[in-house]
Design a protein around this motif. Structure first.
Motif, mmCIF file in Angstrom:
data_model
loop_
_atom_site.group_PDB
_atom_site.id
_atom_site.type_symbol
_atom_site.label_atom_id
_atom_site.label_comp_id
_atom_site.label_asym_id
_atom_site.label_seq_id
_atom_site.Cartn_x
_atom_site.Cartn_y
_atom_site.Cartn_z
ATOM 1 N N CYS A 97 0.831 -1.201 0.000
ATOM 2 C CA CYS A 97 0.000 0.000 0.000
ATOM 3 C C CYS A 97 0.874 1.263 0.000
ATOM 4 N N MET A 98 1.946 1.234 0.775
ATOM 5 C CA MET A 98 2.804 2.408 0.906
ATOM 6 C C MET A 98 3.680 2.614 -0.326
ATOM 7 N N VAL A 99 3.978 1.532 -1.068
ATOM 8 C CA VAL A 99 4.781 1.672 -2.287
ATOM 9 C C VAL A 99 4.128 2.646 -3.259
ATOM 10 N N SER A 100 2.805 2.639 -3.291
ATOM 11 C CA SER A 100 2.103 3.533 -4.214
ATOM 12 C C SER A 100 2.332 5.002 -3.879
ATOM 13 N N LYS A 101 2.818 5.262 -2.669
ATOM 14 C CA LYS A 101 3.088 6.635 -2.246
ATOM 15 C C LYS A 101 4.559 7.011 -2.450
ATOM 16 N N ALA A 102 5.340 6.068 -2.990
ATOM 17 C CA ALA A 102 6.772 6.325 -3.166
ATOM 18 C C ALA A 102 7.014 7.407 -4.225
ATOM 19 N N SER A 103 8.145 8.035 -4.115
ATOM 20 C CA SER A 103 8.546 9.057 -5.092
ATOM 21 C C SER A 103 9.894 8.666 -5.696
ATOM 22 N N ILE A 104 10.303 9.358 -6.730
ATOM 23 C CA ILE A 104 11.581 9.111 -7.385
ATOM 24 C C ILE A 104 12.531 10.255 -7.054
ATOM 25 N N GLY A 105 13.684 9.905 -6.491
ATOM 26 C CA GLY A 105 14.664 10.913 -6.123
ATOM 27 C C GLY A 105 15.410 11.449 -7.335
ATOM 28 N N LYS A 106 16.232 12.479 -7.104
ATOM 29 C CA LYS A 106 17.010 13.101 -8.187
ATOM 30 C C LYS A 106 17.974 12.113 -8.818
ATOM 31 N N ASP A 107 18.376 11.108 -8.029
ATOM 32 C CA ASP A 107 19.292 10.105 -8.568
ATOM 33 C C ASP A 107 18.574 8.994 -9.310
ATOM 34 N N GLY A 108 17.241 9.146 -9.431
ATOM 35 C CA GLY A 108 16.460 8.155 -10.150
ATOM 36 C C GLY A 108 16.062 6.958 -9.341
ATOM 37 N N LYS A 109 16.403 6.948 -8.076
ATOM 38 C CA LYS A 109 16.056 5.814 -7.225
ATOM 39 C C LYS A 109 14.696 6.026 -6.560
ATOM 40 N N VAL A 110 14.068 4.919 -6.245
ATOM 41 C CA VAL A 110 12.773 4.963 -5.561
ATOM 42 C C VAL A 110 12.978 5.416 -4.117
ATOM 43 N N VAL A 111 12.140 6.364 -3.674
ATOM 44 C CA VAL A 111 12.198 6.850 -2.290
ATOM 45 C C VAL A 111 10.884 6.448 -1.614
ATOM 46 N N PRO A 112 10.899 5.355 -0.894
ATOM 47 C CA PRO A 112 9.652 4.891 -0.270
ATOM 48 C C PRO A 112 9.317 5.710 0.975
ATOM 49 N N PRO A 113 8.041 5.799 1.320
ATOM 50 C CA PRO A 113 7.658 6.460 2.564
ATOM 51 C C PRO A 113 8.230 5.707 3.762
ATOM 52 N N PRO A 114 8.449 6.410 4.883
ATOM 53 C CA PRO A 114 8.972 5.738 6.075
ATOM 54 C C PRO A 114 8.087 4.550 6.478
ATOM 55 N N GLY A 115 8.727 3.463 6.826
ATOM 56 C CA GLY A 115 8.010 2.278 7.280
ATOM 57 C C GLY A 115 7.779 1.244 6.204
ATOM 58 N N THR A 116 7.963 1.641 4.923
ATOM 59 C CA THR A 116 7.687 0.706 3.829
ATOM 60 C C THR A 116 8.681 -0.454 3.819
ATOM 61 N N ILE A 117 9.966 -0.118 3.824
ATOM 62 C CA ILE A 117 10.994 -1.158 3.801
ATOM 63 C C ILE A 117 10.884 -2.042 5.037
ATOM 64 N N GLU A 118 10.644 -1.420 6.194
ATOM 65 C CA GLU A 118 10.540 -2.166 7.432
ATOM 66 C C GLU A 118 9.378 -3.167 7.393
ATOM 67 N N ALA A 119 8.277 -2.787 6.714
ATOM 68 C CA ALA A 119 7.119 -3.683 6.617
ATOM 69 C C ALA A 119 7.463 -4.929 5.819
#
Length: 379
Positions: free
Chosen positions: A315-337
């Motif tokens: 669910c939180m992945v859908s809220k992720a953004s793309i950083g200037k380096d082109g990498k995915v920036v997930p919302p806090p707690g996403t990776i931990e989940a």
């Protein structure tokens, strides 16, 4: 409470009333109190409660179990024996007499046996000859009334059981019309059984799926049955949860949320499952933000609920953004989940998908791709 039935053959004393003169007329009652072990009971409290007019008197038994009250006003009394503060035996409507005191003994061992025999008689509807002889006409009438009520209850329970079992059998055979008819028949016998309304709701739900043209009418009746079930069993969390799932399928989300909250309040130990179900319905209906909140509640309630951890991550992945380096920036707690899911279920059905999601966010290489957007199912 141990109540004995006795024949009370009491002599009624004659008395003379003089005009303009009232004289006190007293009587007496005495006897022996024996315990369940057959031995005399010392210190038992014998209470006399007058039933014709107000009056209360008490005495205690001596070391031989004897009691006696010799100054009782002439009248009718209920006599109660209490041992250690608890009622042990009772005689009703004892009529005292002038002259010598009447004798009323209390034998708790015999009373217990007689009580058991009477309970058996009440259960079978059959009195022994001794029991019949020991009963007054009023007691016999009361027994016959009780016996008729017992027979009526047995007949009612049989009709209820037959209809309910027929409904269950029809459900198993997927004959939903027959199931509905039999559950309705059971309700006609006893309209206060929540479990029958629960089964009726399930039958309407199944029939709605089997008859699309009549689905709306079936769903309306399903909701009525669930409402009745939770009304009759307001502390049964499962009914609120099942009602909520039905509401969710009909996209009545606010009502669903209210019933999920009720289930979670009643049954906190399973609150994670209830919130997970809410999140699943919300996500499947495209309501991502409320779904994320529901999954978060599920893991806040139970951090070891692996499936809720995974779905929260998705669910939180859908809220992720793309950083200037082109990498995915997930919302806090996403990776931990996702990491928590893999810790709890390293070989779970969503393990490969979780690894793939982590790889996309951390740069690790995934060896196998599994669709992370598969719709969750309610538990």
């Amino acid at each position: 409470m141990l109540t004995r039935f006795r024949n009370l053959a009491l002599l009624l004393g004659a008395f003379v009333v003089f005009a303009g003169l009232a004289s006190a007329q007293t009587s007496g009652v005495e006897g022996i109190v024996k315990g369940a072990d057959g031995q005399p009971v010392k210190g038992a409290v014998v209470k006399f409660d007058r039933t014709d007019i107000k009056g209360h008197y008490e005495v205690k038994t001596d070391k031989k179990g004897h009691y006696g009250h010799y100054g009782l006003p002439l009248g009718t009394y209920d006599i109660t024996v209490e041992i250690d503060g608890k009622m042990a035996d009772k005689l009703n409507k004892v009529r005292t007499q002038l002259g010598d005191p009447i004798t009323e003994n209390f034998d708790l061992k015999a009373s217990q046996q007689q009580s058991q025999e009477l309970a058996h008689a009440a259960a079978t509807g059959t009195l022994s000859k001794d029991q019949e002889r020991s009963m007054s006409a009023e007691q016999k009438a009361a027994f016959e009334k009780q016996n008729k009520e017992r027979e009526a209850t047995i007949a009612k329970n049989k009709a209820l059981g037959d209809a309910y079992n027929a409904g269950k059998a029809a459900m198993d055979a997927k004959n939903y019309d027959d199931a509905i008819a039999n559950f309705e028949k059971a309700i006609a016998v006893d309209a206060n059984q929540a479990v029958i309304y629960s089964q009726l709701a399930s039958a309407y739900e199944a029939n709605a799926a089997a008859k699309p043209a009549e689905a709306q009418a079936m769903r309306d009746k399903e909701f009525e049955a669930w409402k009745k079930a939770v009304e009759l069993a307001p502390t049964e969390a499962a009914y609120y949860n099942n009602y909520a799932l039905a509401l969710g399928k009909a996209k009545q989300i606010p009502e669903m949320q209210a019933n999920i909250e009720k289930a979670a309040q009643i049954d906190p130990s399973n609150a994670g499952k209830y919130y997970y179900n809410l999140g699943a319905v919300l996500m499947n209906s495209g309501q991502n933000d409320p779904a994320c909140a529901a999954f978060k509640k599920a893991i806040d309630t139970d951090a070891n609920y692996a499936d809720a951890q995974y779905q929260y991550g998705v669910c939180m992945v859908s809220k992720a953004s793309i950083g200037k380096d082109g990498k995915v920036v997930p919302p806090p707690g996403t990776i931990e989940a996702f990491q928590k899911y893999l810790q709890l279920k390293p070989d779970g059905v969503n393990a490969e998908a979780a690894k793939a999601m982590l790889a996309s966010m951390t740069g690790a290489v995934s060896t196998k791709y599994v669709n992370p957007n598969a719709k969750p199912t309610s538990k």
